[in-house]
Design a protein around this motif. Structure first.
Motif, PDB file in Angstrom:
ATOM      1  N   THR A  20       0.818  -1.211   0.000  1.00 17.55           N
ATOM      2  CA  THR A  20       0.000   0.000   0.000  1.00 17.55           C
ATOM      3  C   THR A  20       0.856   1.268   0.000  1.00 17.55           C
ATOM      4  N   ARG A  21       0.224   2.371  -0.339  1.00 17.27           N
ATOM      5  CA  ARG A  21       0.918   3.656  -0.406  1.00 17.27           C
ATOM      6  C   ARG A  21       1.457   4.066   0.970  1.00 17.27           C
ATOM      7  N   HIS A  22       0.693   3.762   2.007  1.00 22.31           N
ATOM      8  CA  HIS A  22       1.095   4.142   3.364  1.00 22.31           C
ATOM      9  C   HIS A  22       2.345   3.378   3.823  1.00 22.31           C
ATOM     10  N   ASN A  23       2.726   2.334   3.106  1.00 22.55           N
ATOM     11  CA  ASN A  23       3.887   1.528   3.478  1.00 22.55           C
ATOM     12  C   ASN A  23       5.139   1.867   2.679  1.00 22.55           C
ATOM     13  N   PHE A  24       5.131   3.020   2.040  1.00 18.45           N
ATOM     14  CA  PHE A  24       6.289   3.433   1.237  1.00 18.45           C
ATOM     15  C   PHE A  24       7.555   3.502   2.119  1.00 18.45           C
ATOM     16  N   GLY A  25       7.405   3.941   3.355  1.00 18.65           N
ATOM     17  CA  GLY A  25       8.554   4.010   4.259  1.00 18.65           C
ATOM     18  C   GLY A  25       9.137   2.640   4.552  1.00 18.65           C
ATOM     19  N   LEU A 142       8.336  10.556   0.466  1.00 22.25           N
ATOM     20  CA  LEU A 142       8.146   9.740  -0.727  1.00 22.25           C
ATOM     21  C   LEU A 142       6.762  10.043  -1.302  1.00 22.25           C
ATOM     22  N   GLY A 143       6.738  10.757  -2.407  1.00 22.89           N
ATOM     23  CA  GLY A 143       5.476  11.227  -2.957  1.00 22.89           C
ATOM     24  C   GLY A 143       4.538  10.115  -3.391  1.00 22.89           C
ATOM     25  N   ILE A 144       3.263  10.251  -3.027  1.00 26.35           N
ATOM     26  CA  ILE A 144       2.231   9.322  -3.497  1.00 26.35           C
ATOM     27  C   ILE A 144       1.105  10.064  -4.208  1.00 26.35           C
ATOM     28  N   GLY A 145       1.131  11.400  -4.200  1.00 22.08           N
ATOM     29  CA  GLY A 145       0.073  12.179  -4.823  1.00 22.08           C
ATOM     30  C   GLY A 145      -1.229  12.089  -4.045  1.00 22.08           C
ATOM     31  N   ARG A 146      -2.204  12.828  -4.506  1.00 21.53           N
ATOM     32  CA  ARG A 146      -3.518  12.828  -3.854  1.00 21.53           C
ATOM     33  C   ARG A 146      -4.529  12.078  -4.719  1.00 21.53           C
ATOM     34  N   PRO A 147      -5.568  11.543  -4.090  1.00 24.00           N
ATOM     35  CA  PRO A 147      -6.564  10.795  -4.868  1.00 24.00           C
ATOM     36  C   PRO A 147      -7.336  11.710  -5.808  1.00 24.00           C
ATOM     37  N   GLU A 148      -7.753  11.134  -6.911  1.00 25.86           N
ATOM     38  CA  GLU A 148      -8.619  11.858  -7.831  1.00 25.86           C
ATOM     39  C   GLU A 148     -10.072  11.634  -7.424  1.00 25.86           C
ATOM     40  N   GLY A 149     -10.885  12.621  -7.645  1.00 28.89           N
ATOM     41  CA  GLY A 149     -12.297  12.479  -7.331  1.00 28.89           C
ATOM     42  C   GLY A 149     -12.559  12.556  -5.842  1.00 28.89           C
ATOM     43  N   SER A 150     -13.540  11.795  -5.392  1.00 30.71           N
ATOM     44  CA  SER A 150     -14.020  11.924  -4.015  1.00 30.71           C
ATOM     45  C   SER A 150     -13.560  10.799  -3.099  1.00 30.71           C
ATOM     46  N   GLU A 151     -12.583  10.029  -3.523  1.00 30.60           N
ATOM     47  CA  GLU A 151     -12.113   8.922  -2.677  1.00 30.60           C
ATOM     48  C   GLU A 151     -11.598   9.444  -1.343  1.00 30.60           C
ATOM     49  N   ALA A 152     -11.993   8.808  -0.254  1.00 32.25           N
ATOM     50  CA  ALA A 152     -11.541   9.211   1.076  1.00 32.25           C
ATOM     51  C   ALA A 152     -10.043   9.014   1.202  1.00 32.25           C
ATOM     52  N   MET A 153      -9.384   9.960   1.873  1.00 30.45           N
ATOM     53  CA  MET A 153      -7.932   9.913   2.005  1.00 30.45           C
ATOM     54  C   MET A 153      -7.458   8.622   2.672  1.00 30.45           C
ATOM     55  N   ALA A 154      -8.172   8.190   3.721  1.00 29.22           N
ATOM     56  CA  ALA A 154      -7.776   6.972   4.436  1.00 29.22           C
ATOM     57  C   ALA A 154      -7.834   5.757   3.514  1.00 29.22           C
ATOM     58  N   ASP A 155      -8.863   5.692   2.666  1.00 29.18           N
ATOM     59  CA  ASP A 155      -8.967   4.573   1.722  1.00 29.18           C
ATOM     60  C   ASP A 155      -7.843   4.622   0.697  1.00 29.18           C
ATOM     61  N   TYR A 156      -7.517   5.827   0.257  1.00 25.61           N
ATOM     62  CA  TYR A 156      -6.479   6.001  -0.760  1.00 25.61           C
ATOM     63  C   TYR A 156      -5.113   5.539  -0.267  1.00 25.61           C
ATOM     64  N   VAL A 157      -4.708   5.974   0.927  1.00 28.74           N
ATOM     65  CA  VAL A 157      -3.363   5.632   1.399  1.00 28.74           C
ATOM     66  C   VAL A 157      -3.247   4.162   1.758  1.00 28.74           C
ATOM     67  N   LEU A 158      -4.373   3.516   2.058  1.00 27.63           N
ATOM     68  CA  LEU A 158      -4.351   2.095   2.407  1.00 27.63           C
ATOM     69  C   LEU A 158      -4.656   1.200   1.207  1.00 27.63           C
ATOM     70  N   ARG A 159      -4.675   1.797   0.031  1.00 23.27           N
ATOM     71  CA  ARG A 159      -4.866   1.035  -1.201  1.00 23.27           C
ATOM     72  C   ARG A 159      -3.510   0.740  -1.836  1.00 23.27           C
ATOM     73  N   SER A 160      -3.382  -0.424  -2.444  1.00 22.21           N
ATOM     74  CA  SER A 160      -2.124  -0.788  -3.103  1.00 22.21           C
ATOM     75  C   SER A 160      -1.859   0.133  -4.295  1.00 22.21           C
ATOM     76  N   PHE A 161      -0.591   0.299  -4.609  1.00 21.60           N
ATOM     77  CA  PHE A 161      -0.242   0.997  -5.842  1.00 21.60           C
ATOM     78  C   PHE A 161      -0.844   0.250  -7.027  1.00 21.60           C
ATOM     79  N   MET A 162      -1.223   0.981  -8.046  1.00 23.51           N
ATOM     80  CA  MET A 162      -1.778   0.384  -9.259  1.00 23.51           C
ATOM     81  C   MET A 162      -0.646  -0.253 -10.067  1.00 23.51           C
ATOM     82  N   PRO A 163      -0.953  -1.297 -10.864  1.00 29.97           N
ATOM     83  CA  PRO A 163       0.096  -1.949 -11.653  1.00 29.97           C
ATOM     84  C   PRO A 163       0.911  -0.974 -12.495  1.00 29.97           C
ATOM     85  N   ALA A 164       0.248   0.028 -13.069  1.00 33.84           N
ATOM     86  CA  ALA A 164       0.954   0.983 -13.926  1.00 33.84           C
ATOM     87  C   ALA A 164       1.874   1.919 -13.143  1.00 33.84           C
TER      88      ALA A 164
END
Length: 198
Positions: A20-25, A142-164
């Motif tokens: 997940t994004r939150h585990n970049f460290g 370590l930059g992860i950017g911000r979610p697009e649209g209305s996705e909650a921040m907590a959901d975004y940072v705990l989501r895995s990076f996309m394959p791309a």
């Protein structure tokens, strides 16, 4: 044993959060340890202890410089417990601590060094600052950017990076690894200058 400082990767324990994004460290800590383990003149040894963390002793340049590397296993919002105790027990002042963390305010692939300043709402940094009693510690952001649209921040940072995104993640980890190595050998000011002039 005297240490040059403490390097901390922030994240959440368990396979559920590993990518997940939150585990970049955590990812950067693992990348550093893998590098050090294969370097001539460098020893990288797992430490045991009572703390709820994975710990390693790193000895660089045939013992000329020694570091503790830590991955707190307390979950993100309690990370500071481990950092504070390691700081006190090993007499490592806050200004000799480098914390690696995900950063919403930087685009994916961007890496920056910073000393002190705001905590940007990051629960791991808040916990570290609370347990150290100061914000005066170094961070590698370590930059992860911000979610697009209305996705909650907590959901975004705990989501895995996309394959791309994994190619950018790998590039960022390489840049961040080199920045930490420069920090260890040259200090924060020189490492920051090198990194930010890229």
């Amino acid at each position: 044993m005297t240490y040059e400082g403490l390097i901390v990767g922030l994240g959440n324990p368990g396979t559920k959060y590993a990518r997940t994004r939150h585990n970049f460290g955590f990812m950067l800590a693992d990348h550093l340890l893998e590098h050090w383990a294969g370097q001539p003149g460098t020893a990288c040894t797992a430490r045991s202890g009572r703390l709820n963390a994975q710990l390693w002793d790193v000895s660089e340049d045939y013992g000329a410089r020694r570091w503790i590397v830590a991955k707190p296993l307390t979950f993100m919002n309690l990370s500071g417990q481990v950092v504070g105790e390691l700081s006190r027990k090993n007499e490592i002042p806050a200004d000799r601590i480098l914390v690696a963390h995900d950063e919403l305010d930087l685009a994916l692939g961007t890496v920056r060094l910073k000393f002190s300043g705001g905590l940007a709402g990051h629960n791991g940094l808040k916990s570290v600052a609370a347990h150290l009693g100061t914000r005066d510690f170094a961070r590698i952001r370590l930059g992860i950017g911000r979610p697009e649209g209305s996705e909650a921040m907590a959901d975004y940072v705990l989501r895995s990076f996309m394959p791309a995104e994994w190619e950018q993640v790998a590039q960022a980890l390489g840049i961040a690894r080199d920045a930490v190595l420069h920090y260890c050998s040259e200090g924060l000011t020189a490492a920051t200058s090198r990194l930010h002039s890229r």
